[in-house]
Design a protein around this motif. Structure first.
Motif, PDB file in Angstrom:
ATOM      1  N   LEU A 251      55.568 131.328 -39.028  1.00 49.31           N
ATOM      2  CA  LEU A 251      55.591 131.942 -37.696  1.00 49.31           C
ATOM      3  C   LEU A 251      56.306 131.047 -36.685  1.00 49.31           C
ATOM      4  CD1 LEU A 251      51.919 133.261 -37.683  1.00 49.31           C
ATOM      5  CD2 LEU A 251      53.993 134.640 -37.912  1.00 49.31           C
ATOM      6  N   LYS A 252      56.127 129.742 -36.819  1.00 45.39           N
ATOM      7  CA  LYS A 252      56.806 128.823 -35.909  1.00 45.39           C
ATOM      8  C   LYS A 252      58.308 128.844 -36.141  1.00 45.39           C
ATOM      9  CE  LYS A 252      56.563 124.090 -34.156  1.00 45.39           C
ATOM     10  NZ  LYS A 252      55.934 122.749 -34.309  1.00 45.39           N
ATOM     11  N   GLY A 253      58.719 129.000 -37.406  1.00 43.75           N
ATOM     12  CA  GLY A 253      60.143 129.072 -37.719  1.00 43.75           C
ATOM     13  C   GLY A 253      60.815 130.280 -37.106  1.00 43.75           C
ATOM     14  N   MET A 254      60.049 131.336 -36.849  1.00 47.43           N
ATOM     15  CA  MET A 254      60.590 132.528 -36.194  1.00 47.43           C
ATOM     16  C   MET A 254      60.420 132.465 -34.685  1.00 47.43           C
ATOM     17  SD  MET A 254      59.307 135.550 -38.677  1.00 47.43           S
ATOM     18  CE  MET A 254      57.649 135.278 -38.098  1.00 47.43           C
ATOM     19  N   GLU A 255      59.944 131.315 -34.187  1.00 47.42           N
ATOM     20  CA  GLU A 255      59.720 131.103 -32.757  1.00 47.42           C
ATOM     21  C   GLU A 255      58.745 132.130 -32.183  1.00 47.42           C
ATOM     22  OE1 GLU A 255      63.543 130.874 -30.835  1.00 47.42           O
ATOM     23  OE2 GLU A 255      63.839 128.816 -31.517  1.00 47.42           O
ATOM     24  N   THR A 256      57.704 132.444 -32.978  1.00 41.75           N
ATOM     25  CA  THR A 256      56.639 133.321 -32.495  1.00 41.75           C
ATOM     26  C   THR A 256      55.823 132.588 -31.442  1.00 41.75           C
ATOM     27  OG1 THR A 256      56.515 134.313 -34.699  1.00 41.75           O
ATOM     28  CG2 THR A 256      54.673 134.738 -33.213  1.00 41.75           C
ATOM     29  N   GLU A 257      55.430 133.289 -30.399  1.00 41.64           N
ATOM     30  CA  GLU A 257      54.653 132.667 -29.331  1.00 41.64           C
ATOM     31  C   GLU A 257      53.346 132.100 -29.886  1.00 41.64           C
ATOM     32  OE1 GLU A 257      54.073 135.558 -26.319  1.00 41.64           O
ATOM     33  OE2 GLU A 257      56.175 135.585 -25.690  1.00 41.64           O
ATOM     34  N   ARG A 258      52.907 131.003 -29.277  1.00 45.95           N
ATOM     35  CA  ARG A 258      51.745 130.282 -29.802  1.00 45.95           C
ATOM     36  C   ARG A 258      50.501 131.165 -29.850  1.00 45.95           C
ATOM     37  NH1 ARG A 258      47.542 126.998 -27.945  1.00 45.95           N
ATOM     38  NH2 ARG A 258      46.996 125.301 -29.377  1.00 45.95           N
ATOM     39  N   GLN A 259      50.265 131.958 -28.792  1.00 46.32           N
ATOM     40  CA  GLN A 259      49.061 132.787 -28.779  1.00 46.32           C
ATOM     41  C   GLN A 259      49.090 133.842 -29.883  1.00 46.32           C
ATOM     42  OE1 GLN A 259      51.196 132.408 -26.315  1.00 46.32           O
ATOM     43  NE2 GLN A 259      51.592 134.279 -25.131  1.00 46.32           N
ATOM     44  N   ASN A 260      50.289 134.365 -30.181  1.00 47.16           N
ATOM     45  CA  ASN A 260      50.396 135.344 -31.267  1.00 47.16           C
ATOM     46  C   ASN A 260      50.220 134.684 -32.632  1.00 47.16           C
ATOM     47  OD1 ASN A 260      50.783 137.455 -29.510  1.00 47.16           O
ATOM     48  ND2 ASN A 260      53.018 137.397 -29.626  1.00 47.16           N
ATOM     49  N   ARG A 261      50.686 133.432 -32.761  1.00 48.39           N
ATOM     50  CA  ARG A 261      50.465 132.714 -34.022  1.00 48.39           C
ATOM     51  C   ARG A 261      48.970 132.539 -34.276  1.00 48.39           C
ATOM     52  NH1 ARG A 261      54.436 128.859 -32.157  1.00 48.39           N
ATOM     53  NH2 ARG A 261      52.876 127.187 -32.252  1.00 48.39           N
ATOM     54  N   ILE A 262      48.242 132.201 -33.230  1.00 47.54           N
ATOM     55  CA  ILE A 262      46.793 132.019 -33.370  1.00 47.54           C
ATOM     56  C   ILE A 262      46.126 133.335 -33.757  1.00 47.54           C
ATOM     57  CG2 ILE A 262      44.673 131.465 -32.115  1.00 47.54           C
ATOM     58  CD1 ILE A 262      46.345 129.497 -30.442  1.00 47.54           C
ATOM     59  N   ARG A 263      46.548 134.427 -33.131  1.00 46.71           N
ATOM     60  CA  ARG A 263      45.963 135.736 -33.425  1.00 46.71           C
ATOM     61  C   ARG A 263      46.186 136.131 -34.881  1.00 46.71           C
ATOM     62  NH1 ARG A 263      48.709 138.179 -27.978  1.00 46.71           N
ATOM     63  NH2 ARG A 263      47.028 137.693 -26.516  1.00 46.71           N
ATOM     64  N   SER A 315      31.044 145.045 -36.748  1.00 44.08           N
ATOM     65  CA  SER A 315      30.999 143.600 -36.547  1.00 44.08           C
ATOM     66  C   SER A 315      31.762 143.226 -35.282  1.00 44.08           C
ATOM     67  CB  SER A 315      31.612 142.884 -37.757  1.00 44.08           C
ATOM     68  OG  SER A 315      31.828 141.527 -37.470  1.00 44.08           O
ATOM     69  N   SER A 316      31.107 142.471 -34.422  1.00 44.87           N
ATOM     70  CA  SER A 316      31.762 142.076 -33.171  1.00 44.87           C
ATOM     71  C   SER A 316      32.952 141.160 -33.440  1.00 44.87           C
ATOM     72  CB  SER A 316      30.761 141.367 -32.255  1.00 44.87           C
ATOM     73  OG  SER A 316      30.222 140.216 -32.906  1.00 44.87           O
ATOM     74  N   ALA A 317      32.860 140.323 -34.495  1.00 45.13           N
ATOM     75  CA  ALA A 317      33.970 139.419 -34.824  1.00 45.13           C
ATOM     76  C   ALA A 317      35.200 140.209 -35.252  1.00 45.13           C
ATOM     77  CB  ALA A 317      33.552 138.448 -35.933  1.00 45.13           C
ATOM     78  N   GLU A 318      34.989 141.248 -36.091  1.00 44.54           N
ATOM     79  CA  GLU A 318      36.122 142.044 -36.546  1.00 44.54           C
ATOM     80  C   GLU A 318      36.708 142.866 -35.406  1.00 44.54           C
ATOM     81  OE1 GLU A 318      35.311 144.296 -39.992  1.00 44.54           O
ATOM     82  OE2 GLU A 318      34.673 142.581 -41.194  1.00 44.54           O
ATOM     83  N   GLU A 319      35.856 143.369 -34.529  1.00 50.93           N
ATOM     84  CA  GLU A 319      36.360 144.103 -33.376  1.00 50.93           C
ATOM     85  C   GLU A 319      37.205 143.190 -32.492  1.00 50.93           C
ATOM     86  OE1 GLU A 319      36.292 147.182 -32.632  1.00 50.93           O
ATOM     87  OE2 GLU A 319      35.006 147.899 -34.250  1.00 50.93           O
ATOM     88  N   TRP A 320      36.759 141.961 -32.333  1.00 50.78           N
ATOM     89  CA  TRP A 320      37.507 140.997 -31.529  1.00 50.78           C
ATOM     90  C   TRP A 320      38.846 140.676 -32.183  1.00 50.78           C
ATOM     91  CZ3 TRP A 320      37.903 135.284 -32.083  1.00 50.78           C
ATOM     92  CH2 TRP A 320      38.514 134.703 -30.963  1.00 50.78           C
ATOM     93  N   SER A 321      38.839 140.529 -33.527  1.00 50.15           N
ATOM     94  CA  SER A 321      40.073 140.242 -34.257  1.00 50.15           C
ATOM     95  C   SER A 321      41.080 141.373 -34.097  1.00 50.15           C
ATOM     96  CB  SER A 321      39.761 140.025 -35.742  1.00 50.15           C
ATOM     97  OG  SER A 321      40.941 139.879 -36.487  1.00 50.15           O
ATOM     98  N   ARG A 322      40.606 142.622 -34.224  1.00 54.61           N
ATOM     99  CA  ARG A 322      41.522 143.754 -34.062  1.00 54.61           C
ATOM    100  C   ARG A 322      42.051 143.825 -32.633  1.00 54.61           C
ATOM    101  NH1 ARG A 322      37.794 146.254 -37.493  1.00 54.61           N
ATOM    102  NH2 ARG A 322      36.679 147.190 -35.747  1.00 54.61           N
ATOM    103  N   GLY A 323      41.210 143.458 -31.679  1.00 48.05           N
ATOM    104  CA  GLY A 323      41.661 143.457 -30.289  1.00 48.05           C
ATOM    105  C   GLY A 323      42.747 142.438 -30.039  1.00 48.05           C
ATOM    106  N   LEU A 324      42.638 141.275 -30.700  1.00 46.20           N
ATOM    107  CA  LEU A 324      43.670 140.247 -30.562  1.00 46.20           C
ATOM    108  C   LEU A 324      45.019 140.753 -31.065  1.00 46.20           C
ATOM    109  CD1 LEU A 324      41.820 136.984 -31.704  1.00 46.20           C
ATOM    110  CD2 LEU A 324      42.533 137.579 -29.391  1.00 46.20           C
TER     111      LEU A 324
END
Length: 398
Positions: A251-263, A315-324
């Motif tokens: 993802l870094k090689g494609m210059e993806t934004e840091r927040q999107n890499r984390i997501r 699951s709140s964690a999965e809902e949060w992941s999909r929201g990201l």
């Protein structure tokens, strides 16, 4: 305007635009680790200048006006000096590629080529004053001088040195780079040989354009191969961490934004951990992260009963992941085929800075508009403007 001149203008204008697009393509990737990046971009931009200058030389050829007088001389000067500058850039490219692979210790061939290129540029500069390489008559028509063959002989000598050096260092060059370099050395020589015998179309410039584009395609392919991931893992806690690290590099090689890499990494880790908990330690997972037609994607496969780690739960964690992912415009996909679970995360098509795109669009408009003005008769130009372009412009405004 005869057919040969028309085709010549179209071809060189097209190659100039293609080289500009190639610059944009190279800029889409993170190439800080490759020293050859700046050299290839310099070669592409130099080739753009040479092609545009040669087009202008043909457009104003034989036009005895003040504008034609100036443009023909400037354009021919730019073409001849640009050819030796491009040759020097090719020399620098070979030297850089060899240094990246741990070779190129002997710098004498490199220095000899630089000396030949400087001599060629000096001859062109002197010829502008003394007219021994080329000249122009009262009708602003170009004529070769008695020493004109010196230019192709100098270029051929430099190419022979580069060719010998490339063959000598063959063992450390990858096949793609070696073949592309051979195209860069051989194609322009063939074009120059044909052009020396027949004047009327710049075959050397066309061959140069083809060779530089081939080198750029090989370079971009190498970048994609370097950042792509194609591995199989026995799924456990340690392998999940290694997969996440590999995807971070991709993802870094494609210059993806840091927040999107984390997501994306968080979503992949959650999916793999879910699979691990469901199937245990012995499950083999294949991870493929690649780019196809400018659109990157991550694909994970594992054999077993159907199980969708992206399935909607409370699951709140999965809902949060999909929201990201939704906030980044990314939608994971799942399918099951012939006993294999397939999870895919397609991402947005790669893009460059909008300001750069606008600048290149303006240049594209200037070049294509100028070619159309030269190629079309007055009546045809009026029809294209009023019958095609103006309705599109009005539709856009409305």
């Amino acid at each position: 305007m005869n057919l040969i001149t028309f085709l010549h203008i179209i071809l060189e204008s097209g190659f100039a635009l293609f080289c500009l697009l190639a610059v944009l393509s190279v800029r889409m990737y993170d190439t800080e680790g490759r020293r050859a990046t700046k050299v290839i971009i310099a070669a592409l931009l130099t080739n753009v200048v040479i092609n545009i200058a040669d087009v202008l030389a043909y457009v104003y050829h034989g036009e005895p006006s003040d504008t034609g007088y100036i443009m023909v001389r400037i354009s021919n000067f730019a073409v001849f000096t640009g050819m030796f500058v491009l040759l020097a850039i090719g020399n620098k490219l070979l030297d850089t590629l060899l240094e990246e692979r741990g070779g190129g210790a002997d710098k004498r061939p490199r220095n000899a080529v630089y000396g030949i290129c400087c001599a060629g540029v000096a001859l062109v500069v002197l010829s502008a004053a003394f007219r021994f390489l080329y000249s122009f008559d009262d009708q602003n028509v170009y004529h070769r001088g008695f020493l004109f063959p010196v230019l192709p002989l100098l270029a051929a000598t430099a190419v022979i040195i580069l060719l010998v050096r490339t063959l000598t260092e063959r063992d450390i060059l990858p096949d793609g780079e070696y073949n592309a370099l051979m195209c860069i050395w051989v194609l322009p020589v063939l074009g120059m040989a044909a052009q020396t015998l027949y004047y009327g179309i710049s075959l050397a410039n066309i061959c140069n354009s083809i060779a530089v584009i081939i080198m750029t395609v090989v370079f971009i392919r190498e970048i994609i191969d370097e950042i792509s991931v194609k591995k199989s893992f026995i799924l456990n806690g340690e392998s999940v961490e290694r997969i996440s690290e590999d995807l971070e590099a991709f993802l870094k090689g494609m210059e993806t934004e840091r927040q999107n890499r984390i997501r994306i990494r968080f979503t992949v880790e959650e999916a793999l951990l879910s699979i691990w908990q469901r199937f245990g330690d012995l499950n083999m997972v294949k991870v493929i992260a690649s780019i196809r037609f400018g659109r990157p994607s991550i694909r994970m496969e594992h054999v077993g009963e159907a199980y969708n780690p992206f399935s909607k739960t409370k699951s709140s964690a999965e809902e949060w992941s999909r929201g990201l992912l939704a906030s980044a415009g990314i939608s994971p996909m799942y399918s099951y085929s012939h006993g294999t679970n397939i999870m895919k995360i397609p991402m947005r098509r790669m893009s460059v800075n909008p300001v750069i795109v606008i600048i290149f669009a303006i240049i594209f408009g200037i070049i294509s508009g100028s070619v159309a003005m030269v190629a079309l008769a007055a009546g045809d130009a009026q029809f294209v403007t009023e019958g095609l372009l103006m309705p599109v412009y009005d539709l856009w405004n409305n």
